[in-house]
Motif scaffolding. Structure first.
Motif, short mmCIF file in Angstrom:
data_model
loop_
_atom_site.label_atom_id
_atom_site.label_comp_id
_atom_site.label_asym_id
_atom_site.label_seq_id
_atom_site.Cartn_x
_atom_site.Cartn_y
_atom_site.Cartn_z
N GLN A 1 0.83 -1.19 0.00
CA GLN A 1 0.00 0.00 0.00
C GLN A 1 0.87 1.25 0.00
O GLN A 1 0.87 2.05 0.92
CB GLN A 1 -0.93 -0.01 1.21
N ASP A 2 1.64 1.39 -1.09
CA ASP A 2 2.59 2.51 -1.14
C ASP A 2 2.03 3.73 -1.85
O ASP A 2 2.76 4.68 -2.10
CB ASP A 2 3.90 2.06 -1.81
N LEU A 3 0.72 3.75 -2.17
CA LEU A 3 0.10 4.88 -2.82
C LEU A 3 -1.00 5.45 -1.92
O LEU A 3 -1.72 4.71 -1.26
CB LEU A 3 -0.52 4.46 -4.16
N ASP A 4 -1.11 6.77 -1.92
CA ASP A 4 -2.21 7.39 -1.18
C ASP A 4 -3.53 7.22 -1.93
O ASP A 4 -4.54 6.88 -1.34
CB ASP A 4 -1.93 8.88 -0.98
N ILE A 5 -3.49 7.47 -3.23
CA ILE A 5 -4.69 7.39 -4.06
C ILE A 5 -4.33 6.70 -5.37
O ILE A 5 -3.29 6.98 -5.97
CB ILE A 5 -5.26 8.80 -4.34
N LEU A 6 -5.21 5.84 -5.82
CA LEU A 6 -5.06 5.19 -7.11
C LEU A 6 -6.30 5.45 -7.94
O LEU A 6 -7.42 5.19 -7.51
CB LEU A 6 -4.87 3.68 -6.92
N ILE A 7 -6.11 5.99 -9.12
CA ILE A 7 -7.21 6.23 -10.06
C ILE A 7 -7.12 5.17 -11.14
O ILE A 7 -6.12 5.08 -11.86
CB ILE A 7 -7.12 7.65 -10.67
N LYS A 8 -8.18 4.39 -11.27
CA LYS A 8 -8.15 3.24 -12.17
C LYS A 8 -9.13 3.40 -13.33
O LYS A 8 -10.25 3.89 -13.16
CB LYS A 8 -8.50 1.95 -11.41
N GLY A 9 -8.65 2.99 -14.51
CA GLY A 9 -9.53 2.79 -15.64
C GLY A 9 -9.91 4.00 -16.45
O GLY A 9 -10.74 3.90 -17.36
N ALA A 10 -9.32 5.17 -16.16
CA ALA A 10 -9.67 6.37 -16.93
C ALA A 10 -8.89 6.39 -18.26
O ALA A 10 -7.84 5.76 -18.40
CB ALA A 10 -9.34 7.63 -16.13
N TYR A 11 -9.42 7.16 -19.20
CA TYR A 11 -8.72 7.40 -20.46
C TYR A 11 -7.81 8.61 -20.24
O TYR A 11 -8.26 9.73 -20.04
CB TYR A 11 -9.73 7.69 -21.58
N LEU A 12 -6.51 8.36 -20.25
CA LEU A 12 -5.53 9.38 -19.90
C LEU A 12 -5.11 10.18 -21.13
O LEU A 12 -4.76 9.61 -22.17
CB LEU A 12 -4.31 8.72 -19.26
N ILE A 13 -5.16 11.51 -21.01
CA ILE A 13 -4.69 12.42 -22.05
C ILE A 13 -3.54 13.24 -21.47
O ILE A 13 -3.75 14.10 -20.62
CB ILE A 13 -5.81 13.34 -22.56
N ASP A 14 -2.34 12.94 -21.89
CA ASP A 14 -1.12 13.59 -21.37
C ASP A 14 -0.21 13.90 -22.56
O ASP A 14 0.54 13.06 -23.03
CB ASP A 14 -0.43 12.67 -20.38
N ALA A 15 -0.31 15.13 -23.07
CA ALA A 15 0.39 15.49 -24.30
C ALA A 15 1.90 15.40 -24.16
O ALA A 15 2.58 14.96 -25.09
CB ALA A 15 -0.01 16.90 -24.72
N LYS A 16 2.43 15.83 -23.01
CA LYS A 16 3.88 15.82 -22.86
C LYS A 16 4.45 14.41 -23.05
O LYS A 16 5.50 14.23 -23.67
CB LYS A 16 4.29 16.36 -21.50
N ASN A 17 3.77 13.42 -22.52
CA ASN A 17 4.26 12.05 -22.56
C ASN A 17 3.64 11.23 -23.69
O ASN A 17 3.86 10.02 -23.78
CB ASN A 17 4.01 11.37 -21.22
N GLY A 18 2.86 11.91 -24.55
CA GLY A 18 2.29 11.24 -25.70
C GLY A 18 1.33 10.13 -25.36
O GLY A 18 1.23 9.14 -26.09
#
Length: 407
Positions: free
Chosen positions: A20-37
């Motif tokens: 449990q090394d994460l505070d919050i986990l967001i699962k299953g969304a469609y990610l749009i991140d232009a910098k990282n393509g």
């Protein structure tokens, strides 16, 4: 030998804590991140206010809180490049006045984590703005500094040529480099080029962009664009006010000098406001290849209750007149961050600040209004489901992150 069971227990506990090394986990969304393509379904883990992990699958057991974001869009926190936030007690002004609005009242519910004030303050009153609004806000507030010393304080103060001091403006930019992102020129009605030239001088000395708010009726749009440098920003780009020369001519054609400025790197911001956006300009411009680099709202007390509404409404207009959803969101996040040279923002790289927005793209029958009370109908509309600023959930429309109450 009796120590082995205790050792195994300790190892098991350590593994559970490590899992449990994460505070919050967001699962299953469609990610749009232009910098990282990235334009794909991804899981995103947040720890200590930062993006800790981005992967196609992260186990739910790795996090203290899990948010099911299936069917939603996950974007970096949106950036509104044109706002007026220097709210105060002066009844008829923007600077320290009633015409400006408090940022936290309007940011997070629109998926915005960073607002950029468009020159409401100048070098004389920026510190008041900083103390009373910027330092007191949960929203990240950045600002363009007005070349007029008292900012948008109304006439005659805001048109005082003697108060448009490039050296004083430059000194203020140097004093607050992490907050002040550039210089603004606008709301000048005289024939002199001194305000424009002084603003450009201060911006050049600081190596920051110039924001041109084209309330400059004595200067033609062609003259203004000719003086601007690649990376400088024109706002109210889709305005239809004849004395300011719209970017599309009477035949519906994009003016050649506008296209030339666009091609050489001048940035075009929407700057919707109460009078700054017309379908008669935006639709033919987009059809001819001129799409906005950013979706500044020109948020103030009047625009938010007129055709503008909020930044997502502005973005939705451009989706319905032909832009791709991915492209619109990328311009509202990473491209906006690049425009103000804040490349620490607008992306979801591992190690970046955990500013993010969960959006829902609704499909139905919607109406959208421009500054002339003209309406178009559209099929798509963006709405904020959840906003996170620095790893903290600051807006949650439908309780995605809340504990279910049973009764």
């Amino acid at each position: 030998m009796k120590r082995w069971p205790l050792l195994f227990l300790l190892i098991s506990l350590c593994l559970q804590l490590r899992a449990q090394d994460l505070d919050i986990l967001i699962k299953g969304a469609y990610l749009i991140d232009a910098k990282n393509g990235i334009r794909d379904s991804m899981d995103v883990g947040v720890l200590a206010g930062k993006i800790a992990r981005v992967a196609p699958q992260i186990a739910s057991g790795d996090a203290k809180k899990v948010i099911d974001a299936s069917g939603l869009i996950l974007s970096p926190g949106l950036i509104d490049l044109h706002t007026h936030l220097f709210v105060g007690s002066q009844a008829r002004t923007f600077a320290d006045g009633f015409s400006s609005v408090s940022p936290d009242n309007f940011s997070f519910r629109s998926g915005i984590t960073t607002m950029v004030d468009a020159g409401t303050s100048g070098w004389r009153n920026f510190e008041t703005f900083k103390k009373n609004v910027i330092d007191a806000s949960q929203t990240r507030v950045l600002a363009f500094l007005n070349i007029a010393g008292t900012g948008m304080s109304g006439n005659p103060d805001q048109e005082n040529l003697l108060d448009m001091d490039p050296e004083k403006a430059f000194e203020t930019l140097l004093q607050y480099p992490d907050i002040l992102v550039g210089i603004k020129i606008g709301h000048f009605t005289g024939p002199e080029w001194t305000p424009f030239e002084n603003a450009l001088q201060a911006a050049e000395m600081a190596n920051k962009p110039l924001l041109v708010e084209c309330h400059l009726p004595q200067y033609t749009l062609a003259q203004q664009l000719e003086k601007m440098r690649p990376g400088d920003i024109l706002t109210h780009s889709f305005e239809e006010i004849e004395e300011r020369m719209p970017i599309v001519d009477e035949q519906g054609m994009l003016r050649s000098f506008v296209k030339a400025a666009y091609d050489r790197g001048i940035l075009f911001d929407v700057g919707h406001g109460g009078a700054g956006f017309w379908f008669s300009q935006a639709i033919p411009a987009v059809q001819q290849g001129l799409t906005p680099h950013s979706f500044g709202t020109d948020l103030h007390r009047f625009s938010m209750n007129s055709g503008m509404k909020n930044m997502l409404n502005v973005m939705s207009k451009f989706i319905n007149i032909g832009m791709e959803v991915n492209d619109v969101i990328e311009r509202a996040s990473w491209q906006a961050a690049q425009a103000i040279k804040r490349t620490d923002l607008g992306h979801l790289s591992e190690g970046a600040v955990a500013d993010l927005t969960l959006l829902k793209l609704h499909e139905g029958e919607f109406g959208f209004i421009d500054a002339g009370a003209n309406k178009i109908e559209g099929k798509y509309k963006l709405e904020t489901e959840l906003t996170m600023k620095g790893g903290k959930i600051v807006y949650d429309l439908n309780g995605l992150a809340a504990k279910k109450y049973t009764y």
